[in-house]
Write a protein that holds these residues in place. Structure first.
Motif, PDB file in Angstrom:
ATOM      1  N   ASP A  98     -26.363   6.910  33.546  1.00 50.98           N
ATOM      2  CA  ASP A  98     -26.116   5.505  33.884  1.00 50.98           C
ATOM      3  C   ASP A  98     -27.407   4.815  34.309  1.00 50.98           C
ATOM      4  O   ASP A  98     -27.657   3.659  33.958  1.00 50.98           O
ATOM      5  N   ARG A  99     -28.252   5.521  35.064  1.00 44.23           N
ATOM      6  CA  ARG A  99     -29.500   4.888  35.509  1.00 44.23           C
ATOM      7  C   ARG A  99     -30.498   4.793  34.354  1.00 44.23           C
ATOM      8  O   ARG A  99     -31.296   3.855  34.306  1.00 44.23           O
ATOM      9  N   VAL A 100     -30.458   5.757  33.435  1.00 45.37           N
ATOM     10  CA  VAL A 100     -31.312   5.677  32.247  1.00 45.37           C
ATOM     11  C   VAL A 100     -30.896   4.479  31.399  1.00 45.37           C
ATOM     12  O   VAL A 100     -31.735   3.699  30.930  1.00 45.37           O
ATOM     13  N   PHE A 101     -29.595   4.330  31.217  1.00 46.66           N
ATOM     14  CA  PHE A 101     -29.043   3.209  30.459  1.00 46.66           C
ATOM     15  C   PHE A 101     -29.504   1.885  31.062  1.00 46.66           C
ATOM     16  O   PHE A 101     -29.976   0.984  30.349  1.00 46.66           O
ATOM     17  N   ALA A 102     -29.379   1.775  32.388  1.00 40.62           N
ATOM     18  CA  ALA A 102     -29.740   0.526  33.065  1.00 40.62           C
ATOM     19  C   ALA A 102     -31.231   0.228  32.930  1.00 40.62           C
ATOM     20  O   ALA A 102     -31.632  -0.930  32.746  1.00 40.62           O
ATOM     21  N   LEU A 103     -32.055   1.265  33.007  1.00 41.06           N
ATOM     22  CA  LEU A 103     -33.500   1.068  32.896  1.00 41.06           C
ATOM     23  C   LEU A 103     -33.881   0.620  31.486  1.00 41.06           C
ATOM     24  O   LEU A 103     -34.674  -0.321  31.310  1.00 41.06           O
ATOM     25  N   ILE A 104     -33.328   1.275  30.472  1.00 38.65           N
ATOM     26  CA  ILE A 104     -33.648   0.886  29.095  1.00 38.65           C
ATOM     27  C   ILE A 104     -33.130  -0.521  28.805  1.00 38.65           C
ATOM     28  O   ILE A 104     -33.808  -1.328  28.152  1.00 38.65           O
ATOM     29  N   GLU A 105     -31.949  -0.823  29.312  1.00 36.80           N
ATOM     30  CA  GLU A 105     -31.395  -2.167  29.115  1.00 36.80           C
ATOM     31  C   GLU A 105     -32.310  -3.219  29.731  1.00 36.80           C
ATOM     32  O   GLU A 105     -32.575  -4.269  29.122  1.00 36.80           O
ATOM     33  N   ARG A 106     -32.813  -2.949  30.916  1.00 35.87           N
ATOM     34  CA  ARG A 106     -33.723  -3.895  31.567  1.00 35.87           C
ATOM     35  C   ARG A 106     -35.006  -4.046  30.755  1.00 35.87           C
ATOM     36  O   ARG A 106     -35.551  -5.147  30.620  1.00 35.87           O
ATOM     37  N   GLY A 107     -35.486  -2.926  30.200  1.00 35.43           N
ATOM     38  CA  GLY A 107     -36.680  -2.987  29.372  1.00 35.43           C
ATOM     39  C   GLY A 107     -36.466  -3.787  28.101  1.00 35.43           C
ATOM     40  O   GLY A 107     -37.357  -4.524  27.653  1.00 35.43           O
ATOM     41  N   GLN A 108     -35.281  -3.665  27.517  1.00 37.33           N
ATOM     42  CA  GLN A 108     -34.972  -4.458  26.323  1.00 37.33           C
ATOM     43  C   GLN A 108     -34.916  -5.943  26.662  1.00 37.33           C
ATOM     44  O   GLN A 108     -35.434  -6.784  25.919  1.00 37.33           O
ATOM     45  N   GLN A 109     -34.294  -6.253  27.778  1.00 37.84           N
ATOM     46  CA  GLN A 109     -34.151  -7.658  28.162  1.00 37.84           C
ATOM     47  C   GLN A 109     -35.494  -8.307  28.482  1.00 37.84           C
ATOM     48  O   GLN A 109     -35.691  -9.503  28.249  1.00 37.84           O
ATOM     49  N   SER A 110     -36.427  -7.499  29.001  1.00 37.98           N
ATOM     50  CA  SER A 110     -37.742  -8.040  29.347  1.00 37.98           C
ATOM     51  C   SER A 110     -38.697  -8.056  28.160  1.00 37.98           C
ATOM     52  O   SER A 110     -39.788  -8.626  28.244  1.00 37.98           O
TER      53      SER A 110
END
Length: 202
Positions: free
Chosen positions: A134-146
């Motif tokens: 879940d934390r990996v997912f959230a980190l990659i998602e944040r990276g995609q959004q940025s």
């Protein structure tokens, strides 16, 4: 004399203290034994725990159930350790910190993972890792959004890739094709290359 209290309706009776101690001893011994040798058998685990085989099988009827319990416990330990890892700020640097923190646990318990891969179906292993992912997912998602990470590939796929690369590194270290000290930087470089947008390769 007052009658003994009945168990609360809908709830199981509290496990006896000695049974709880036995389960704790079994899980401690199984974790230690499997971390050293993924092929450790039930008799060896019972001996290490200081309990009889009947007691062991009374709590864990099959080796697969015991391995599952050890894996679940190990992932919970990983969750607690990773809570201390700062994954804020630049997503690429956060990946490096998360890999470094994760690898300490993966390296320590890579033989537990090997035992799980021999005893349990892939879906069960993946489900056990979901809290960490879940934390990996959230980190990659944040990276995609940025804009730091590629957005042309599905987020669940990239999350699965991170888990697969980490487990592959554990296999390589166990096989002697990579050292434990090399693994974090290799995993980080592999993941960042996979997460980088194609246009950034030029």
């Amino acid at each position: 004399m007052a009658a003994a209290a009945e168990p609360t309706e809908g709830r199981p009776a509290p496990r006896r203290a000695d049974a709880r101690r036995n389960v704790a001893a079994i899980l401690n011994a199984a974790t230690e034994c499997l971390a050293k040798n993924p092929d450790t058998n039930m008799a060896e685990i019972a001996a290490a725990a200081g309990v009889g085989r009947m007691t062991l099988y009374g709590h864990f009827p099959t080796r697969a159930e015991l391995v599952d319990a050890v894996m679940t416990r190990t992932v919970a330990h990983a969750q607690q350790a990773l809570d201390a890892v700062d994954i804020s700020g630049d997503p690429r640097q956060a990946v490096a910190r998360l890999v470094a923190g994760s690898w300490q646990i993966v390296d320590q318990f890579r033989n537990v993972l090997a035992a799980a891969e021999r005893e349990l179906p892939p879906d069960r292993i993946r489900a056990a890792h979901d809290p960490v992912l879940d934390r990996v997912f959230a980190l990659i998602e944040r990276g995609q959004q940025s804009g730091a990470f590629r957005a042309d590939l599905p987020l669940p796929w990239l999350t699965t890739l991170a888990l697969t690369v980490m487990h592959a590194a554990a296999t390589e270290v166990s096989a002697g094709r990579m050292t434990a000290d090399q693994a974090p930087s290799i995993v980080t470089s592999t993941l960042l290359a996979a997460l980088t947008a194609p246009a950034d390769y030029a």
